[in-house]
Design an enzyme around this catalytic site. Structure first.
Site, PDB file in Angstrom:
ATOM      1  N   ALA A  80       0.819  -1.216   0.000  1.00  0.00           N
ATOM      2  CA  ALA A  80       0.000   0.000   0.000  1.00  0.00           C
ATOM      3  C   ALA A  80       0.851   1.262   0.000  1.00  0.00           C
ATOM      4  O   ALA A  80       0.505   2.262   0.631  1.00  0.00           O
ATOM      5  CB  ALA A  80      -0.945  -0.003   1.198  1.00  0.00           C
TER       6      ALA A  80
ATOM      7  N   LYS B 234      16.584   2.288 -15.011  1.00  0.00           N
ATOM      8  CA  LYS B 234      16.327   3.719 -15.190  1.00  0.00           C
ATOM      9  C   LYS B 234      16.418   4.460 -13.870  1.00  0.00           C
ATOM     10  O   LYS B 234      16.686   5.673 -13.840  1.00  0.00           O
ATOM     11  CB  LYS B 234      14.979   3.943 -15.875  1.00  0.00           C
ATOM     12  CG  LYS B 234      13.788   3.235 -15.232  1.00  0.00           C
ATOM     13  CD  LYS B 234      13.171   3.953 -14.077  1.00  0.00           C
ATOM     14  CE  LYS B 234      12.064   3.127 -13.459  1.00  0.00           C
ATOM     15  NZ  LYS B 234      11.443   3.756 -12.296  1.00  0.00           N
TER      16      LYS B 234
END
Length: 337
Positions: free
Chosen positions: A9, A195
């Site tokens: 979450a 990245k």
């Protein structure tokens, strides 16, 4: 109606759960902190990770994993890379007790320290095939903050089984969130993980006051490094020109919503690594990924000078300005090399 279980979450897990809920699916968001579930259910917000952004009323959070995954068709694993194996073991036990099969999706962008495993590989190792209807990865340029604000967002769902990728596509696509499909899991995960390393470097350039010339050079040569390492593991080079490659690199290396970019920014401003981690208060995947990527490049004998420089800055105390100068002083060569 599909039931979607989301494990984790944080900002991205919550955003994905919200998309699924907006699409009319039954959605359960699992967190290991019951008090967080109480706040989400009572306020329809996740203040720590997504501020005051409203969440769909149909999104239900729970601290009980069995409740979260019971009768789920799709389960998204969105916990930090370092926690993935432990959570996957727990999930495997729950699914075995429920005698249930699910489409299992890796939605975390990182590589596991020491083993160098991609997140989908960890899930595949820990959750038996008898509990899986398919395995997939989702990746692409998608900051959670933009997703919950309904910015137009494009991602890719990747699986060796096209039907599995299409199931995800159908579950998550709406007028604000568009999902493409693909089959290059290796390329998607390598691009999504690495990245973050380049994003740290991009933030450092900003912190040092460098302009667009330096950033363009970093993006271009950084993408070349990512592609070289990915191809060393069998990835399709075309993947790195797509959403999980150049797309994800661009958004992560240019946005203040990126923890990795913000970490690099503080690095360029002179903060120590310990200070940066304390200031962030959330997992910065690129820090551990830098070490993994550097070690992999050494094992694979793949030239990754930018990654090596960031590794030396983070783990050996090399001054960031000196690291940039060393990169600029490297012997000249053909661009494609």
């Amino acid at each position: 109606m599909t039931k979607v279980g989301v494990l984790g979450a944080g900002s991205w897990g919550t955003a994905l759960a919200n998309v699924a809920a907006e699409n009319g699916h039954e959605v359960a968001l699992w967190t290991h902190r019951p008090e967080q579930a109480e706040v989400i259910n009572a306020e329809h917000k996740n203040p720590k990770y997504l501020g005051d952004n409203e969440l769909h009323a149909g999104l239900w959070a729970t601290g009980d994993m069995t409740q979260a995954v019971d009768k789920a068709d799709i389960i998204l694993s969105v916990v930090p890379t370092g926690a993935t194996r432990g959570v996957a073991k727990q999930l495997a036990d729950v699914l075995a007790d429920l005698d249930q099969q699910v489409i299992l999706v890796a939605a975390t962008k990182g590589l596991e320290p020491h083993t160098y495993k991609r997140v989908s590989e960890i899930l595949e190792e820990e959750v038996p095939a008898s509990s899986r209807n398919g395995l997939a990865v989702i990746a692409g340029p998608s900051h959670a903050e933009g997703v919950v604000k309904h910015d137009p967002t494009l991602i890719t769902a990747v699986s060796e089984n096209l039907k599995v990728a299409e199931a995800l596509q159908h579950a998550l696509t709406n007028s604000n969130f568009r999902v493409y499909t693909g089959d290059d899991i290796v390329g998607a995960e390598i691009g999504a993980a690495l990245k973050n390393v380049i994003a740290i470097a991009a933030g450092a350039l900003e912190g040092l006051g460098y302009d667009s010339n330096a950033k363009a050079a970093l993006f271009t040569r950084g993408l070349a490094e990512i592609s070289r390492l990915g191809q060393g593991f069998g990835a399709n080079p075309v993947t790195f020109m797509g959403l999980s490659g150049v797309g994800d690199l661009f958004v992560t290396a240019t946005s203040v919503h990126s923890r990795n970019y913000r970490a690099g920014l503080q690095l360029g401003q002179g903060h120590t690594l310990d200070e940066i981690v304390e200031n962030m208060g959330m997992v910065i995947e690129g820090i551990s990924t830098t070490k993994v990527a550097y070690e992999l490049s050494q094992k694979k004998h793949v030239a990754m000078p930018i990654t090596e420089s960031i590794y030396k800055v983070l783990y050996e105390g090399l001054d960031i300005k000196l690291a940039i100068q060393e990169l600029m002083d490297r012997p000249v060569q053909q661009e494609g090399k």
